[in-house]
Design an enzyme around this catalytic site. Structure first.
Site, short mmCIF file in Angstrom:
data_model
loop_
_atom_site.label_atom_id
_atom_site.label_comp_id
_atom_site.label_asym_id
_atom_site.label_seq_id
_atom_site.Cartn_x
_atom_site.Cartn_y
_atom_site.Cartn_z
N GLU A 52 -11.24 -10.98 34.79
CA GLU A 52 -11.10 -11.29 36.22
C GLU A 52 -9.65 -11.49 36.64
OE1 GLU A 52 -13.25 -11.27 38.68
OE2 GLU A 52 -15.15 -11.18 37.61
N ASN A 64 -12.53 -8.02 49.28
CA ASN A 64 -13.78 -7.36 48.90
C ASN A 64 -14.32 -6.56 50.08
OD1 ASN A 64 -13.94 -8.56 46.22
ND2 ASN A 64 -14.36 -10.49 47.28
N ASP A 66 -16.76 -7.02 51.90
CA ASP A 66 -17.24 -7.87 53.00
C ASP A 66 -16.11 -8.68 53.65
OD1 ASP A 66 -16.71 -9.80 51.08
OD2 ASP A 66 -18.75 -10.61 51.04
N SER A 68 -14.18 -10.83 52.10
CA SER A 68 -13.92 -12.06 51.36
C SER A 68 -12.86 -11.80 50.29
CB SER A 68 -15.21 -12.58 50.71
OG SER A 68 -15.67 -11.67 49.72
N ASP A 70 -11.33 -13.44 46.30
CA ASP A 70 -11.65 -14.21 45.12
C ASP A 70 -10.39 -14.92 44.64
OD1 ASP A 70 -14.27 -13.13 45.17
OD2 ASP A 70 -13.56 -11.34 44.13
N ASN A 77 -15.28 -16.67 44.74
CA ASN A 77 -15.36 -16.06 46.07
C ASN A 77 -15.29 -17.07 47.20
OD1 ASN A 77 -17.25 -14.91 48.42
ND2 ASN A 77 -16.20 -13.22 47.39
#
Length: 143
Positions: A52, A64, A66, A68, A70, A77
């Protein structure tokens, strides 16, 4: 080219405190163990952190699909788990600011990641596909 350098310098200045630290597999495992994370989970957590964030605490991922983002070593998130600095709507399931997940102290990141795990399981991380099989033992980190 000159404008790119200016933008890069401004971005680095803005992100300054959020650059965080880079850990390694064993330092992460030992810190998580001190925080009470079960030893039989440590190889999974270190694998997730490797894939990650490359073990970096100060990482904010790209947007992302949508909208959002991270945050932190476990890429938590902001739509569901932490309150983004922009103030955009979030469920904030961990009751923590996303900036708190970018610090050198990984306690909040670990606690939030554990909450994500308890509610959504390991598959909450898209990188789980790299970590769901046979993983190297974490034992050498504690010798």
């Amino acid at each position: 080219m000159r404008s790119f350098i200016v933008v890069l310098l401004v971005a680095l200045a803005w992100a300054g405190p959020a650059l965080g630290r880079t850990m390694d597999r064993c330092s992460l495992a030992r810190e998580m163990a001190k925080l009470g994370v079960p030893r039989d989970q440590l190889n999974k957590w270190t694998c997730i952190a490797e894939h990650e964030s490359s073990y970096r605490t100060g990482v904010v991922g790209p947007s992302n699909s949508d909208g959002s983002n991270d945050y932190g070593i476990f890429q938590i998130n902001d739509r569901y788990w932490c309150q983004p600095p922009s103030g955009k709507k979030s469920s904030n399931g961990c009751g923590v600011s996303c900036k708190a997940l970018l610090t050198d102290n990984i306690t909040r990141s670990v606690r939030c990641a554990q909450k994500v795990l308890s509610q959504q399981g390991w598959k909450a991380w898209s990188t789980w596909k790299y970590c769901s099989g046979q993983l190297p033992s974490i034992d050498p980190c504690f010798k």
